[in-house]
Design a protein around this motif. Structure first.
Motif, mmCIF file in Angstrom:
data_model
loop_
_atom_site.group_PDB
_atom_site.id
_atom_site.type_symbol
_atom_site.label_atom_id
_atom_site.label_comp_id
_atom_site.label_asym_id
_atom_site.label_seq_id
_atom_site.Cartn_x
_atom_site.Cartn_y
_atom_site.Cartn_z
ATOM 1 N N ALA A 1 -5.283 8.577 6.940
ATOM 2 C CA ALA A 1 -4.880 7.844 5.745
ATOM 3 C C ALA A 1 -4.295 6.479 6.118
ATOM 4 O O ALA A 1 -4.610 5.470 5.494
ATOM 5 C CB ALA A 1 -3.871 8.661 4.945
ATOM 6 N N ALA A 2 -3.452 6.447 7.138
ATOM 7 C CA ALA A 2 -2.830 5.190 7.554
ATOM 8 C C ALA A 2 -3.876 4.197 8.063
ATOM 9 O O ALA A 2 -3.771 2.978 7.806
ATOM 10 C CB ALA A 2 -1.785 5.467 8.634
ATOM 11 N N GLY B 1 0.833 -1.197 0.000
ATOM 12 C CA GLY B 1 0.000 0.000 0.000
ATOM 13 C C GLY B 1 0.865 1.244 0.000
ATOM 14 O O GLY B 1 2.048 1.199 0.381
ATOM 15 N N VAL B 2 0.292 2.358 -0.416
ATOM 16 C CA VAL B 2 1.034 3.614 -0.528
ATOM 17 C C VAL B 2 0.174 4.760 -0.006
ATOM 18 O O VAL B 2 -1.010 4.864 -0.352
ATOM 19 C CB VAL B 2 1.438 3.905 -1.991
ATOM 20 C CG1 VAL B 2 2.140 5.261 -2.096
ATOM 21 C CG2 VAL B 2 2.315 2.793 -2.549
ATOM 22 N N VAL B 3 0.764 5.605 0.820
ATOM 23 C CA VAL B 3 0.144 6.870 1.228
ATOM 24 C C VAL B 3 0.850 7.987 0.485
ATOM 25 O O VAL B 3 2.068 8.155 0.617
ATOM 26 C CB VAL B 3 0.249 7.107 2.745
ATOM 27 C CG1 VAL B 3 -0.328 8.479 3.104
ATOM 28 C CG2 VAL B 3 -0.468 6.016 3.518
ATOM 29 N N ILE B 4 0.119 8.725 -0.321
ATOM 30 C CA ILE B 4 0.674 9.884 -1.022
ATOM 31 C C ILE B 4 0.476 11.098 -0.118
ATOM 32 O O ILE B 4 -0.652 11.552 0.084
ATOM 33 C CB ILE B 4 -0.006 10.091 -2.387
ATOM 34 C CG1 ILE B 4 0.214 8.864 -3.273
ATOM 35 C CG2 ILE B 4 0.536 11.345 -3.067
ATOM 36 C CD1 ILE B 4 -0.508 8.942 -4.607
ATOM 37 N N ALA B 5 1.565 11.596 0.433
ATOM 38 C CA ALA B 5 1.496 12.685 1.409
ATOM 39 C C ALA B 5 2.322 13.887 0.947
ATOM 40 O O ALA B 5 2.911 14.593 1.762
ATOM 41 C CB ALA B 5 1.977 12.202 2.774
ATOM 42 N N LEU C 1 -4.515 9.113 0.450
ATOM 43 C CA LEU C 1 -4.029 10.481 0.296
ATOM 44 C C LEU C 1 -3.954 11.149 1.656
ATOM 45 O O LEU C 1 -4.836 10.974 2.502
ATOM 46 C CB LEU C 1 -4.991 11.256 -0.614
ATOM 47 C CG LEU C 1 -4.612 12.663 -1.049
ATOM 48 C CD1 LEU C 1 -3.401 12.624 -1.981
ATOM 49 C CD2 LEU C 1 -5.791 13.325 -1.765
ATOM 50 N N ALA C 2 -2.897 11.931 1.902
ATOM 51 C CA ALA C 2 -2.757 12.658 3.166
ATOM 52 C C ALA C 2 -2.184 14.041 2.896
ATOM 53 O O ALA C 2 -1.369 14.231 1.990
ATOM 54 C CB ALA C 2 -1.852 11.894 4.132
ATOM 55 N N GLY C 3 -2.617 15.003 3.691
ATOM 56 C CA GLY C 3 -2.111 16.367 3.559
ATOM 57 C C GLY C 3 -3.043 17.336 4.256
ATOM 58 O O GLY C 3 -4.215 17.033 4.489
ATOM 59 N N ASP C 4 -2.542 18.517 4.575
ATOM 60 C CA ASP C 4 -3.376 19.496 5.279
ATOM 61 C C ASP C 4 -4.478 20.060 4.396
ATOM 62 O O ASP C 4 -5.329 20.817 4.863
ATOM 63 C CB ASP C 4 -2.518 20.620 5.862
ATOM 64 C CG ASP C 4 -1.733 21.399 4.818
ATOM 65 O OD1 ASP C 4 -1.996 21.231 3.609
ATOM 66 O OD2 ASP C 4 -0.843 22.185 5.208
ATOM 67 N N TYR C 5 -4.490 19.689 3.116
ATOM 68 C CA TYR C 5 -5.520 20.156 2.187
ATOM 69 C C TYR C 5 -6.660 19.160 2.041
ATOM 70 O O TYR C 5 -7.631 19.427 1.324
ATOM 71 C CB TYR C 5 -4.897 20.423 0.808
ATOM 72 C CG TYR C 5 -4.247 19.204 0.202
ATOM 73 C CD1 TYR C 5 -4.970 18.320 -0.598
ATOM 74 C CD2 TYR C 5 -2.900 18.925 0.432
ATOM 75 C CE1 TYR C 5 -4.375 17.198 -1.138
ATOM 76 C CE2 TYR C 5 -2.294 17.808 -0.109
ATOM 77 C CZ TYR C 5 -3.033 16.945 -0.893
ATOM 78 O OH TYR C 5 -2.446 15.829 -1.421
ATOM 79 N N THR D 1 -4.032 19.721 11.380
ATOM 80 C CA THR D 1 -4.777 19.141 10.264
ATOM 81 C C THR D 1 -3.925 18.141 9.506
ATOM 82 O O THR D 1 -4.392 17.066 9.114
ATOM 83 C CB THR D 1 -5.250 20.243 9.304
ATOM 84 O OG1 THR D 1 -5.988 21.231 10.047
ATOM 85 C CG2 THR D 1 -6.152 19.692 8.220
ATOM 86 N N ALA D 2 -2.649 18.466 9.304
ATOM 87 C CA ALA D 2 -1.743 17.556 8.610
ATOM 88 C C ALA D 2 -1.566 16.257 9.387
ATOM 89 O O ALA D 2 -1.609 15.160 8.814
ATOM 90 C CB ALA D 2 -0.392 18.243 8.400
ATOM 91 N N VAL D 3 -1.369 16.367 10.700
ATOM 92 C CA VAL D 3 -1.181 15.171 11.528
ATOM 93 C C VAL D 3 -2.432 14.291 11.489
ATOM 94 O O VAL D 3 -2.349 13.070 11.295
ATOM 95 C CB VAL D 3 -0.832 15.574 12.976
ATOM 96 C CG1 VAL D 3 -0.915 14.373 13.913
ATOM 97 C CG2 VAL D 3 0.562 16.186 13.027
#
Length: 440
Positions: free
Chosen positions: A435-436, A259-263, A412-416, A427-429
């Motif tokens: 996502a995880a 698996g992949v998290v795009i952060a 997908l992960a990110g503060d957006y 928000t980012a955390v």
């Protein structure tokens, strides 16, 4: 299971830690040489600083819990200050500081004791606070912060000294374009919560050493790997796994993961997803810059407080909105930050038009005027750092993408990403952890 996290900003680091905590093997990839993304360490004249000055809040429960998980003591790593909007004595601003009382009495006492506000201003603030609580900090239809403040008959002075600086600091978007609902969500979890939730927290160390570096250590101790200077070029599904290919200039062979998290940031994520026909998952954001002007004076130069608000006046080229005396919370540089001030300018597009050198002069003159100290007009050195795409413009009813992607094994992960809050470290955390957890 073997997972990859692309991007070692605060979202990526929190995702990687969450996966490692669940017993998985994690590979964290970062294209830059420094961990932290848009909240990272920089070196200025032999001093470890940050690419921009940040404030955390006591309401940042996910971030504070993550620090504890990583073995970082928040009480030692962060300077805790009460909620305040305190301007220099002779600047024409106000002085508002919440005492150590249970909520909401701390705000009532702060309002009664506030200097620089007339009775009309105080009544206006009290009216807004009580109405927002009655509404449970919710709007049926989102609107701009400016429209919200007009609805509640907020005085011009209170808007100038309280609401506008708070909105710009929290959302990095002018009140005329900022989302009132997101602003209310921030106020609910700070002003509307327990007293400690409204405390302002300032890192005593640089931001990379506050969270990203301890996160990297945590991952490696548990059998994972951290790859810096390693840009991922593509993510491809192969045999029910995901293959990562890297920039051909990097001595790194393709790797496969469960698996992949795009952060990464939204643009880099869109580029990776475009190859999978998923680019439409991320909308086109508008962005706002944030500029931090570092001014170094001789050792022993001090401000009255570690953190003060500044009276912005764009017509007079007074761009600074907040100033931090980093020497008063230096916890890792052996006193090297003594006399180092950081002036913060959110939504700084106009401020930087005349160039960084001119902006540094203007900020120094602003401090000299506001603190009635001519010596502050001539620092030993200055450094201006602008993050041109520091945050997305947090406008009303803005559509933000979910952590869940249509393809299994990809998140997908990110503060957006989808959240009731603006683009903050918290928000980012939270996004990284969410996502995880999609992988079970």
């Amino acid at each position: 299971m073997k997972y990859a996290v692309i991007g070692a900003g605060w979202a990526g680091c929190s995702a990687a830690v969450e996966l490692a905590k669940r017993g998985h093997q994690v590979h964290l990839f970062e294209a830059a040489r420094t961990l932290g993304g848009r909240a990272r360490q920089v070196h200025l004249h032999g001093i470890d600083c940050d690419n921009g000055q940040h404030i955390l809040l006591g309401a940042y429960e996910a971030t504070l819990n993550l620090l504890n998980t990583l073995g970082v003591d928040p009480d030692a790593a962060l300077l805790r200050l009460p909620l305040q909007m305190y301007y220099p004595d002779q600047s024409g601003g106000m002085q508002f500081i919440a005492p150590k009382l249970p909520a909401p009495f701390h705000l009532i006492a702060a309002l009664l004791r506030a200097k620089g506000l007339q009775r009309e201003d105080k009544m206006s603030l009290a009216r807004f606070s009580s109405a927002a609580r009655w509404m449970d900090w919710q709007l049926y239809t989102d609107c701009s912060v400016a429209e919200l403040l007009e609805r509640f008959d907020q005085t011009e002075r209170l808007i100038q000294l309280m609401w506008q600086p708070l909105c710009i600091a929290a959302l990095n978007t002018p009140i005329e374009r900022a989302s009132a609902q997101v602003f209310l969500a921030v106020l609910k979890d700070s002003l509307g919560a327990r007293r400690k939730a409204s405390d302002m927290l300032i890192a005593r160390t640089d931001l990379s050493h506050l969270l990203p570096q301890p996160a990297a250590d945590y991952i490696q101790v548990r059998g994972g790997q951290v790859h810096v200077g390693c840009a991922v070029q593509s993510v491809t599904p192969i045999d029910q796994q995901w293959q990562l290919d890297f920039n051909p200039n990097i001595q790194q062979e393709a790797m496969r993961f469960d698996g992949v998290v795009i952060a990464t940031n939204a643009e880099a994520a869109s580029t990776l997803l475009m190859q999978l026909n998923l680019a439409d998952h991320i909308p086109a954001f508008d962005y706002e810059p944030i500029t931090t002007c570092y001014l170094k004076y001789q050792a022993g130069t001090r401000l009255p407080r570690p953190f003060l608000a500044l009276l912005e006046n764009q017509a007079e080229h007074r761009w600074g909105q907040f100033v931090f005396d980093r020497g008063q919370f230096d916890g890792s540089n052996g006193g090297l930050q003594d006399g180092l001030f950081a002036v913060v300018i959110s939504t700084s597009g106009l401020a930087t038009e005349s160039g960084h050198a001119e902006l540094a002069l203007q900020c120094a003159k602003q401090l000299a005027h506001d603190f009635n100290n001519p010596q502050l007009a001539t620092p030993e050195w200055s450094q201006v750092i602008t993050e041109k795409r520091a945050t997305f413009a947090c406008t009303p009813a803005l559509a933000r993408p979910s952590n869940q992607l249509p393809l299994a094994g990809l998140a997908l992960a990110g503060d957006y990403t989808e959240s009731p809050y603006p683009a903050t470290l918290e928000t980012a955390v939270k996004s990284g952890q969410a996502a995880a957890r999609l992988f079970g």
